[in-house]
Motif scaffolding. Sequence first.
Motif, short mmCIF file in Angstrom:
data_model
loop_
_atom_site.label_atom_id
_atom_site.label_comp_id
_atom_site.label_asym_id
_atom_site.label_seq_id
_atom_site.Cartn_x
_atom_site.Cartn_y
_atom_site.Cartn_z
N THR A 125 0.58 -1.33 0.02
CA THR A 125 -0.06 -0.08 -0.01
C THR A 125 0.80 1.41 -0.15
OG1 THR A 125 -0.35 -0.22 2.46
CG2 THR A 125 -1.97 -1.09 1.15
N ALA A 126 2.17 1.17 0.20
CA ALA A 126 2.90 2.22 0.06
C ALA A 126 3.66 2.26 -1.15
CB ALA A 126 4.26 2.25 1.45
N HIS A 127 3.20 1.56 -2.02
CA HIS A 127 3.32 1.87 -3.44
C HIS A 127 5.06 1.10 -3.45
CE1 HIS A 127 -0.11 3.89 -4.27
NE2 HIS A 127 0.48 4.79 -3.57
N HIS A 128 5.58 0.43 -2.45
CA HIS A 128 6.83 -0.11 -2.45
C HIS A 128 6.73 -1.69 -2.85
CE1 HIS A 128 8.29 2.99 0.61
NE2 HIS A 128 7.88 3.45 -0.28
N LEU A 152 12.05 0.32 -9.78
CA LEU A 152 12.11 1.15 -8.68
C LEU A 152 11.46 0.64 -7.46
CD1 LEU A 152 12.36 5.01 -10.17
CD2 LEU A 152 14.16 3.20 -9.56
N ALA A 153 12.11 0.11 -6.58
CA ALA A 153 11.45 -0.48 -5.42
C ALA A 153 10.54 0.53 -4.60
CB ALA A 153 12.24 -1.08 -4.62
N ASN A 154 11.16 1.71 -4.63
CA ASN A 154 10.30 2.58 -3.80
C ASN A 154 9.17 3.29 -4.52
OD1 ASN A 154 12.54 3.59 -5.22
ND2 ASN A 154 12.34 5.58 -3.93
N ARG A 155 8.94 3.02 -5.65
CA ARG A 155 7.99 3.64 -6.57
C ARG A 155 7.49 2.59 -7.61
NH1 ARG A 155 11.64 8.16 -8.96
NH2 ARG A 155 9.70 8.63 -10.04
N ASP A 211 18.91 -1.37 -21.45
CA ASP A 211 17.68 -0.38 -21.65
C ASP A 211 16.38 -1.01 -20.78
OD1 ASP A 211 18.65 1.04 -24.00
OD2 ASP A 211 18.94 -1.05 -24.81
N LEU A 212 16.40 -0.15 -19.68
CA LEU A 212 15.39 -0.44 -18.60
C LEU A 212 14.35 0.54 -18.51
CD1 LEU A 212 14.31 -2.31 -16.45
CD2 LEU A 212 15.88 -1.13 -14.76
N PRO A 213 13.01 0.48 -18.74
CA PRO A 213 12.09 1.41 -18.75
C PRO A 213 11.86 1.70 -17.22
CG PRO A 213 11.65 -0.37 -20.38
CD PRO A 213 12.68 -0.87 -19.55
N LEU A 214 11.85 2.73 -16.84
CA LEU A 214 11.64 3.03 -15.60
C LEU A 214 10.83 4.57 -15.32
CD1 LEU A 214 14.99 2.47 -13.63
CD2 LEU A 214 12.87 1.15 -13.35
N TYR A 259 18.10 10.78 -7.15
CA TYR A 259 19.02 10.28 -6.30
C TYR A 259 18.44 9.66 -5.05
CZ TYR A 259 23.23 10.91 -3.47
OH TYR A 259 24.27 10.81 -2.48
N GLN A 260 19.25 8.63 -4.76
CA GLN A 260 18.81 7.60 -3.66
C GLN A 260 17.60 6.69 -3.83
OE1 GLN A 260 19.30 10.42 -0.18
NE2 GLN A 260 21.40 9.61 0.11
N ASP A 261 17.04 6.79 -4.65
CA ASP A 261 15.78 5.75 -5.47
C ASP A 261 16.49 4.44 -5.04
OD1 ASP A 261 13.60 7.35 -5.96
OD2 ASP A 261 13.88 7.37 -8.04
N ILE A 262 15.52 3.54 -4.84
CA ILE A 262 16.26 2.20 -4.62
C ILE A 262 15.77 1.22 -5.85
CG2 ILE A 262 16.06 0.07 -3.12
CD1 ILE A 262 17.32 2.39 -1.89
N LEU A 263 16.73 0.71 -6.49
CA LEU A 263 16.58 -0.15 -7.80
C LEU A 263 16.83 -1.46 -7.32
CD1 LEU A 263 16.18 -0.32 -11.08
CD2 LEU A 263 18.77 -0.69 -10.77
N ALA A 264 15.59 -2.25 -7.49
CA ALA A 264 15.62 -3.69 -7.46
C ALA A 264 15.71 -4.39 -8.87
CB ALA A 264 14.17 -4.30 -6.90
N VAL A 265 16.73 -5.47 -8.84
CA VAL A 265 16.75 -6.30 -9.91
C VAL A 265 16.42 -7.49 -9.59
CG1 VAL A 265 18.57 -7.25 -11.52
CG2 VAL A 265 18.80 -4.71 -10.76
N PHE A 266 15.53 -8.01 -10.53
CA PHE A 266 15.06 -9.35 -10.15
C PHE A 266 15.75 -10.47 -10.69
CE2 PHE A 266 11.03 -6.64 -11.12
CZ PHE A 266 10.57 -6.90 -9.58
#
Length: 440
Positions: A14-17, A345-348, A373-376, A381-388
């Motif tokens: 629910t936090a969009h994370h 982006l794990a935080n968005r 080439d990753l659509p985001l 700065y300081q966003d969190i990227l999650a790689v699966f």
Amino acid sequence: MNHDFLVGTMKINTAHHLEIGGIDTVTLTKEYGTPLFVYDVFQIKQQCQTFIQAFKELGVTAQVAYASKAFSCLAIYQLMAKEGMSLDVVSGGELYTAIQAGFPKERIHFHGNNKTEKEILEALDYQIGCFVVDNFDELALLNRLTTARKQVVNILLRVTPGVEAHTHDYIITGQTDSKFGFDLLNGQGEQAVKLAMEMPYIRLKGLHSHIGSQIFETDGFVMAIEKLLMQAAEWQQTFGFSLEILNVGGGFGIRYTEEDQPLPLAHYIQQIVSTVKEKTKQFALKLPEIWIEPGRSVVGDAGITLYEVGSQKEVPNIRNYLAVDGGMTDNIRPALYDAKYTGVLANRADETAEETYSIAGKCCESGDMLIWDLPLPKAHYQDILAVFATGAYGYAMANNYNRIPRPAVVFVENGKKQVVIQRESYENLIQLDQPLADFY
């Protein structure tokens, strides 16, 4: 984002994370830092039981051995033991880790093309379940050591059946030139069987083959099984060889990107078992125990890596570079052999993609690129990227290039979390170094 990559307990909360194992990934990064490997224990357990139950439902005796080169540590070995898995090790280090983890010795299989005398003696001392013998030198060494100790050991012979499979590409005779195994086509396999059967403390239980990795079809397994069983039937007739175990290896594919279309895990097992049953009947052989060795398909998509976004560089009309605080030190696969990944982006996690980024690592190498080439959404700065799907061959191949410490590894399940490998410190990096002393 493509929700097909949200496997196991992954979801957007629910936090969009991005959430995994009932825990917000942003919370994990605040507590443990980045880069951070996170493993979904539920997903690992599910993969193990899918393999095990598939064999049980088909009514055949089997062993499912975790190919621990994909990811090894005390905790994963202990988890595999609890799930009823066997264990495939390929070095003294992996064997030592298994021993320290208390892994059942009878379920350990020792692979490798250049086992040293020290490693073999360690395995003999622990009385492991099986050696997978790779070449004539190893067979002679094992014979010498077991005879001196008067210790009986079980072995499989690794053979190259002349079938190589990588995803959709099958090569019928392409495996003759390989550093692994006894070749069937030139008679090495037959010679090894004869020699092993004459050795007093060697119990030849069967044959092993491994035809490739990231396999999305079953044709290669079918071809390899037919070749192996045809050969076993011939050897049974000519010099009384008895095939008790047939190990068809691993290589079952997982989904890294949208282009990957792996089969359900049970489908691989169903085809393997049906082929073994059909061909043993055709060649008048007893049904052997069937072994497999999944690694990537057990832990690969159960793991993600979390990074913090740092600098950006735009090359107008060419590329937008987005740098993260990891790279080829925690995932060398893209640089090593152009492996493909995707991420979010794990935080968005549920925001719409607006930009296409090339994800750069922080190492001093132009080739340190994680994803081209990753659509985001527009990254900050300081966003969190999650790689699966980084659970296999990520931490296992991690390194300290540029003196970058290796990340921490966290297991999560049902809202619980545990650090199973601590983050390296700068002090760890120099703990084996010795200062210059006698040159000046």
